[in-house]
Design an enzyme around this catalytic site. Sequence first.
Site, mmCIF file in Angstrom:
data_model
loop_
_atom_site.group_PDB
_atom_site.id
_atom_site.type_symbol
_atom_site.label_atom_id
_atom_site.label_comp_id
_atom_site.label_asym_id
_atom_site.label_seq_id
_atom_site.Cartn_x
_atom_site.Cartn_y
_atom_site.Cartn_z
ATOM 1 N N ASP A 93 -20.507 79.458 -32.694
ATOM 2 C CA ASP A 93 -20.634 80.659 -33.510
ATOM 3 C C ASP A 93 -21.703 80.446 -34.578
ATOM 4 O O ASP A 93 -22.254 79.350 -34.722
ATOM 5 C CB ASP A 93 -19.287 81.011 -34.153
ATOM 6 C CG ASP A 93 -18.757 79.878 -35.034
ATOM 7 O OD1 ASP A 93 -19.385 79.572 -36.071
ATOM 8 O OD2 ASP A 93 -17.718 79.277 -34.682
ATOM 9 N N HIS A 108 -23.803 71.951 -29.326
ATOM 10 C CA HIS A 108 -23.212 72.512 -28.109
ATOM 11 C C HIS A 108 -23.763 73.897 -27.784
ATOM 12 O O HIS A 108 -23.172 74.622 -26.985
ATOM 13 C CB HIS A 108 -21.688 72.562 -28.221
ATOM 14 C CG HIS A 108 -21.055 71.214 -28.179
ATOM 15 N ND1 HIS A 108 -19.753 70.979 -28.569
ATOM 16 C CD2 HIS A 108 -21.540 70.007 -27.789
ATOM 17 C CE1 HIS A 108 -19.473 69.684 -28.426
ATOM 18 N NE2 HIS A 108 -20.541 69.083 -27.961
ATOM 19 N N CYS A 116 -32.908 80.419 -20.000
ATOM 20 C CA CYS A 116 -33.339 80.553 -18.613
ATOM 21 C C CYS A 116 -33.153 79.217 -17.908
ATOM 22 O O CYS A 116 -33.715 78.205 -18.330
ATOM 23 C CB CYS A 116 -34.797 80.985 -18.536
ATOM 24 S SG CYS A 116 -35.434 81.071 -16.837
ATOM 25 N N SER A 176 -11.426 67.484 -33.222
ATOM 26 C CA SER A 176 -10.298 66.883 -32.510
ATOM 27 C C SER A 176 -10.431 65.373 -32.377
ATOM 28 O O SER A 176 -9.450 64.666 -32.178
ATOM 29 C CB SER A 176 -10.170 67.500 -31.121
ATOM 30 O OG SER A 176 -11.312 67.189 -30.330
ATOM 31 N N LEU A 201 -6.664 69.803 -40.310
ATOM 32 C CA LEU A 201 -5.312 70.315 -40.449
ATOM 33 C C LEU A 201 -4.323 69.316 -39.850
ATOM 34 O O LEU A 201 -3.278 69.010 -40.437
ATOM 35 C CB LEU A 201 -5.205 71.673 -39.745
ATOM 36 C CG LEU A 201 -3.963 72.509 -40.030
ATOM 37 C CD1 LEU A 201 -3.841 72.815 -41.518
ATOM 38 C CD2 LEU A 201 -4.020 73.809 -39.230
ATOM 39 N N ALA A 218 -9.235 73.630 -44.054
ATOM 40 C CA ALA A 218 -10.628 73.388 -44.424
ATOM 41 C C ALA A 218 -11.055 74.248 -45.611
ATOM 42 O O ALA A 218 -11.839 73.814 -46.458
ATOM 43 C CB ALA A 218 -11.544 73.654 -43.226
#
Length: 232
Positions: A93, A108, A116, A176, A201, A218
């Site tokens: 995002d 990522h 393309c 993670s 968390l 966070a």
Amino acid sequence: MSASSIVILTGAGISAESGLGTFRDEGGLWAQHRIEDVATPEGFARNPQLVVDFYNARRSQAAEAVPNAAHAALARLQAEHAGAVTLVTQNVDDLHEKGGSSNVIHMHGALNSALCASCEHRWPAPLAMTVAHDCPRCGAPTARPDIVWFGEIPYHMERIERALAQADIFVAIGTSGNVYPAAGFVQMARHVGAHTVEMNLDPGENVGLFADTRPGRASETVPAWVDEILAT
């Protein structure tokens, strides 16, 4: 103010507080699909319509999401810290940019980018991509989401490794600790003597490698930590 060099890695946990789901959320987009079907090159080859629809839904969600206090705090750190602040994210995002950060390294990929597969040209993705969308540069009908899928090499690794080699502080936020190569960044930072901090968390799988762990949301832990850094 200290001129320490800081490398920050953010994961899904920082976006979750802005309403964007993670792999582990029940009932969200990821829960409705198998990773093998929507997040691998093989899945895209088998059913490109399913993959395009999945990322169109994620892109639509991300477009509506609003950055939270953690995003704003990291932007303030970039703006006010005397030393280098390298912000690396596993998230696709654009909440860091919406929150005011610049030069964000999207290892990522990004939902708002199209790629393309023939000539590797990139361009802003429409809100709703279509299968076999033509590349605006080479004309080939081989557009795909500009996302690093499982089995593919993350982007900008040389740049990230250079920053880690010079880090005085390494911080992982909302990660993670089990997705490589990002999960190995803490070891690289430790190797050069950096102070390592985890803010999560729930503890990541590599939590034992961090010198300082700060559990919690966070939106609370990150602003508090940024205040500490800017006060030194």
